[in-house]
Design an enzyme around this catalytic site. Structure first.
Site, PDB file in Angstrom:
ATOM      1  N   GLY A  41       4.869  -5.160   2.662  1.00 44.96           N
ATOM      2  CA  GLY A  41       3.920  -6.249   2.848  1.00 44.96           C
ATOM      3  C   GLY A  41       4.497  -7.557   2.381  1.00 44.96           C
ATOM      4  O   GLY A  41       5.038  -7.639   1.282  1.00 44.96           O
ATOM      5  N   ASN A 115      -3.815   0.990  -0.798  1.00 43.20           N
ATOM      6  CA  ASN A 115      -3.016   1.069   0.426  1.00 43.20           C
ATOM      7  C   ASN A 115      -3.728   2.009   1.384  1.00 43.20           C
ATOM      8  O   ASN A 115      -3.931   3.175   1.068  1.00 43.20           O
ATOM      9  CB  ASN A 115      -1.614   1.604   0.100  1.00 43.20           C
ATOM     10  CG  ASN A 115      -0.787   1.827   1.351  1.00 43.20           C
ATOM     11  OD1 ASN A 115      -1.059   1.261   2.398  1.00 43.20           O
ATOM     12  ND2 ASN A 115       0.230   2.661   1.234  1.00 43.20           N
ATOM     13  N   GLY A 116      -4.115   1.507   2.555  1.00 43.07           N
ATOM     14  CA  GLY A 116      -4.775   2.344   3.543  1.00 43.07           C
ATOM     15  C   GLY A 116      -5.932   1.629   4.204  1.00 43.07           C
ATOM     16  O   GLY A 116      -6.154   0.436   4.006  1.00 43.07           O
ATOM     17  N   TYR A 257       9.994   4.467  10.181  1.00 43.18           N
ATOM     18  CA  TYR A 257      10.183   3.023  10.048  1.00 43.18           C
ATOM     19  C   TYR A 257       9.711   2.427   8.730  1.00 43.18           C
ATOM     20  O   TYR A 257      10.397   1.615   8.129  1.00 43.18           O
ATOM     21  CB  TYR A 257       9.463   2.312  11.208  1.00 43.18           C
ATOM     22  CG  TYR A 257       9.491   0.803  11.134  1.00 43.18           C
ATOM     23  CD1 TYR A 257      10.670   0.092  11.342  1.00 43.18           C
ATOM     24  CD2 TYR A 257       8.326   0.083  10.863  1.00 43.18           C
ATOM     25  CE1 TYR A 257      10.698  -1.299  11.280  1.00 43.18           C
ATOM     26  CE2 TYR A 257       8.341  -1.305  10.799  1.00 43.18           C
ATOM     27  CZ  TYR A 257       9.533  -1.983  11.008  1.00 43.18           C
ATOM     28  OH  TYR A 257       9.544  -3.347  10.940  1.00 43.18           O
TER      29      TYR A 257
END
Length: 481
Positions: A41, A115-116, A257
């Site tokens: 991020g 996170n999510g 990725y």
């Protein structure tokens, strides 16, 4: 702020420190951990530190190195810290949506880094607002904070409040909760997002990836299990599990990725998984060529694997500008078309007159891939054969990844052959969906990861509405067609 929308983006990275013996300085350790997680991020970042029950927080828009300096870090004193780097998939890119979120309520103070994406965030927020809650952000993380705070009123401890809150929130969440006395790491029952535990002396560290443990000098202990709550306090480390945890469904795109190549997630090396993807592509889709190259940085590991399996030499064919930062100005269409050359440039002396196999991790909209192929051919490449180390994107993601609606996914509108023509490649092939388990070395372990963006098989509920859009609207209906 402009982002490269040619690739999917992770929502964020989380990091936390409980320092018991002075081995780690919480603020500086968190800073180093966030630097290691910066790839997760780049919109905003923040650190909250707990000094004997008093929580101080500093956060802002921008990169970690742009936001923090030595003066700020020296002022963030305490024994416990939590940090966050953000890329928004829900909620506008504005300072009030940056994390950690710090909330003061009847039982004290909480800081949360998440996170999510919650799939029932809209319904929960609607219910809370009708009970009089006033929201300061447009992100689903604040919904979690309210649920935990509400449960804490009657719970005997903060970890019991978290335990009670978990069944009420659905979707993906790897998060760290800091109370005045404790640091708690939580992973949703599906384990969509990674979260690991480290140790330095008698201090404990939680992080999205193992590379962040390395950055602060902590040794890897283990991963937080799906449905597990891990508590660090003055008595050490302990954990509790939700009953009836779902099947592990870690996002497979972490290996393709998102994660840094030197990380190990749920016992699987990201580097080895990407190399194996390249090997599988070489067996699945061989081609006569003179050299194999990878698109920096994400395609390089797969290119090495393709080269090892095929016997075609691996060479550097594309150079990346490492100093461009996160933004660059593109005032008109011509500049936008040339923008790929600001970030990447072909190594003409290497590719001229050669038949090139180019490895990349994915194709979302297809525009950047076409520009890179054209760039290689302009530099003299005789042929360019595209090999993609993931299957085609056919479905949006609802669990914390910025994979857009079907309207923006090139594979939903065009065949593989058509995508090849649009990208100006001499041939194009994707990793087969059935090869994903082989890539991870867990053949036959279907259901141990989430591949919904490729298969459409969602392992958990999907939302009916999306929390605030990029334009900062309250919510928008979700289209699944």
């Amino acid at each position: 702020m402009e982002f490269d929308f040619a690739k999917p983006h992770e929502e964020c990275g989380v990091f936390g420190v409980y320092a018991m013996d002075g081995t780690l300085n919480p603020a500086y350790a968190t800073y180093n951990g966030l630097l290691a997680l910066q790839h997760r991020g780049q919109e905003s970042c923040g650190i909250a530190v707990n000094d004997q029950g008093v929580i101080s927080c500093y956060k802002d828009m921008g990169l970690v190195t742009e936001t923090f300096n030595d003066k700020i870090l020296r002022e963030l004193k305490g024994q416990i810290a939590v940090g966050h780097v953000r890329y928004s998939t829900a909620g506008a890119s504005v300072r009030e949506n940056s994390q950690p979120l710090v909330m003061r309520y009847i039982k004290g103070t909480l800081a949360i880094a998440h996170n999510g994406n919650l799939s029932n965030a809209y319904e929960l927020r609607h219910e809370l607002e009708h009970r009089g809650c006033i929201f300061q952000t447009t992100i689903d993380s604040e919904v979690i904070a309210y649920i935990i705070a509400r449960e804490r009123v009657d719970a005997a401890s903060i970890e019991e409040a978290v335990y009670r809150a978990m069944p009420k929130v659905q979707g993906s969440y790897s998060m760290i909760v800091m109370s005045p006395q404790k640091l708690i790491a939580v992973r949703d029952p599906n384990g969509f997002r990674p979260l690991c535990i480290g140790r330095a002396g008698d201090s404990y560290v939680f992080a999205s990836e193992t590379c962040a443990l390395d950055a602060c000098g902590a040794d890897y202990v283990r991963d937080v299990e799906p449905g597990e709550i891990v508590v660090a306090d003055e008595n050490g480390l302990r954990s509790m599990m939700l009953p009836n945890a779902a099947k592990k469904s870690l996002c497979v795109f972490e290996y393709i990725y998102f994660a840094r190549t030197d990380s190990v997630i749920d016992g699987i090396s990201v580097y080895e998984a990407r190399k194996e993807a390249g090997r599988l592509l070489a067996r699945q889709h061989p081609v006569d060529a003179d050299m194999v190259i990878g698109v920096p940085e994400s395609g390089i590991d797969a290119a090495i694997g393709y080269s090892e399996e095929s016997g075609i030499p691996y060479q550097k064919g594309i150079v990346k500008n490492s100093y461009i930062g996160r933004t660059f100005i593109k005032p008109d269409q011509a500049s936008r078309e040339r923008s790929v050359r600001i970030k990447l440039n072909a190594l003409g002396t290497a590719v001229k007159g050669k038949r090139v196999v180019m490895l990349d991790d994915s194709i979302v909209r297809g525009t950047t891939c076409a520009r890179i192929v054209s760039m290689l051919k302009d530099a003299g490449a005789k042929e360019v054969h595209l090999r993609i180390s993931s299957p085609p994107f056919l479905w949006p993601c609802y669990y914390g990844t910025d994979i857009p609606s079907k309207d923006e996914l090139i594979a939903c509108k065009h065949t593989v052959e058509e995508i090849g023509k649009m990208s100006f490649a001499d041939s194009i092939e994707f990793l087969a969906l059935e090869n994903l388990p082989k890539m991870l070395g867990v053949e036959g372990a279907c259901g141990h990861y989430c591949d919904a963006c490729f298969s459409g098989n969602y392992p958990a509920s999907v939302p009916s509405h999306s929390m605030a859009s990029k334009e900062n609207k309250y919510c928008v209906p979700i289209r699944r067609d």
